[in-house]
Design a protein around this motif. Structure first.
Motif, short mmCIF file in Angstrom:
data_model
loop_
_atom_site.label_atom_id
_atom_site.label_comp_id
_atom_site.label_asym_id
_atom_site.label_seq_id
_atom_site.Cartn_x
_atom_site.Cartn_y
_atom_site.Cartn_z
N CYS A 46 17.53 19.66 10.96
CA CYS A 46 16.83 20.93 11.14
C CYS A 46 17.64 21.87 12.03
O CYS A 46 18.29 21.42 12.98
CB CYS A 46 15.47 20.70 11.80
N ALA A 47 17.60 23.15 11.71
CA ALA A 47 18.24 24.18 12.53
C ALA A 47 17.22 25.29 12.74
O ALA A 47 16.49 25.66 11.83
CB ALA A 47 19.49 24.71 11.84
N TRP A 48 17.18 25.81 13.97
CA TRP A 48 16.23 26.87 14.33
C TRP A 48 16.95 28.18 14.61
O TRP A 48 18.11 28.19 15.04
CB TRP A 48 15.45 26.46 15.58
N GLU A 49 16.23 29.25 14.45
CA GLU A 49 16.77 30.59 14.65
C GLU A 49 16.99 30.92 16.12
O GLU A 49 17.91 31.65 16.47
CB GLU A 49 15.80 31.62 14.04
N HIS A 50 16.18 30.37 17.00
CA HIS A 50 16.27 30.70 18.42
C HIS A 50 16.58 29.46 19.26
O HIS A 50 16.47 28.33 18.78
CB HIS A 50 14.96 31.33 18.91
N MET A 51 16.93 29.69 20.50
CA MET A 51 17.21 28.58 21.40
C MET A 51 15.95 27.77 21.67
O MET A 51 14.83 28.24 21.42
CB MET A 51 17.82 29.09 22.71
N ASN A 52 16.14 26.55 22.13
CA ASN A 52 15.05 25.62 22.46
C ASN A 52 14.17 25.30 21.26
O ASN A 52 12.96 25.11 21.41
CB ASN A 52 14.21 26.15 23.62
N TYR A 53 14.78 25.28 20.06
CA TYR A 53 14.07 24.86 18.83
C TYR A 53 12.87 25.74 18.53
O TYR A 53 11.80 25.27 18.16
CB TYR A 53 13.65 23.38 18.95
N GLU A 54 13.04 27.02 18.66
CA GLU A 54 11.96 27.96 18.42
C GLU A 54 12.32 28.93 17.30
O GLU A 54 13.48 29.10 16.94
CB GLU A 54 11.63 28.74 19.70
N GLY A 55 11.31 29.57 16.76
CA GLY A 55 11.50 30.55 15.69
C GLY A 55 11.53 29.89 14.32
O GLY A 55 11.16 28.73 14.15
N LYS A 74 21.99 32.59 11.31
CA LYS A 74 20.91 32.70 12.28
C LYS A 74 20.70 31.45 13.13
O LYS A 74 19.91 31.47 14.05
CB LYS A 74 19.59 33.05 11.58
N ALA A 75 21.37 30.34 12.82
CA ALA A 75 21.14 29.08 13.55
C ALA A 75 21.57 29.20 15.01
O ALA A 75 22.67 29.64 15.32
CB ALA A 75 21.87 27.94 12.87
N THR A 76 20.68 28.77 15.90
CA THR A 76 20.95 28.79 17.32
C THR A 76 20.74 27.42 17.96
O THR A 76 21.39 27.08 18.92
CB THR A 76 20.05 29.84 18.03
N SER A 77 19.83 26.61 17.42
CA SER A 77 19.63 25.26 17.92
C SER A 77 19.46 24.31 16.73
O SER A 77 19.16 24.75 15.62
CB SER A 77 18.41 25.19 18.85
N TYR A 78 19.69 23.01 16.96
CA TYR A 78 19.63 22.04 15.85
C TYR A 78 19.20 20.66 16.34
O TYR A 78 19.30 20.35 17.53
CB TYR A 78 20.98 21.94 15.13
#
Length: 132
Positions: A46-55, A74-78
């Motif tokens: 999984c990859a999230w748009e925002h830091m700290n696995y948010e968005g 757009k990936a920022t966290s994973y």
């Protein structure tokens, strides 16, 4: 004027393409409006748009040649919840080389380094690391 039907071969190819696309969509989680780490399924990446696995996020249990127009760059966290290695690429179809070392099973980061943030377009999931 009478309309001609497409040859059977072309219609079959179109149906086959539609089936393959529908099947592929069944293995990819489309970007959600908002997600948390608990939304990442076991055995998936999984990859999230925002830091700290948010968005919004994208997730799959197989290599992804393009993360989608909605999630590209757009990936920022994973979080790699697979038992395999995940390798991130800056371009679709795994082009332009590895962005960083392959992510080991269980690897995660609440924030990609600045030079990698918002750059992911595709990734592979393989039994061994592609990049060291």
């Amino acid at each position: 004027m009478k309309k001609r039907k497409a040859p059977v071969r072309l219609r079959l190819a179109a149906l086959t393409g539609a089936f393959v696309a529908a099947f592929a969509l069944g293995t990819v989680q489309a970007p959600a409006a908002s997600a948390s780490p608990s939304d990442c399924r076991a055995s998936w990446f999984c990859a999230w748009e925002h830091m700290n696995y948010e968005g919004s996020f994208v997730s799959t249990n197989q290599s992804l040649p393009y993360v989608s127009n909605a999630f590209n760059d757009k990936a920022t966290s994973y979080w790699n919840r697979t038992s395999w290695y995940v390798t991130l690429y800056p371009d679709a179809d795994y082009r332009s080389g590895c962005m960083m070392n392959s992510i080991p099973p269980g690897g995660s980061s609440p924030l990609l380094p600045g030079h990698l943030n918002d750059k992911v377009s595709s990734y592979t999931i393989t039994p061994h690391p592609v990049c060291h």
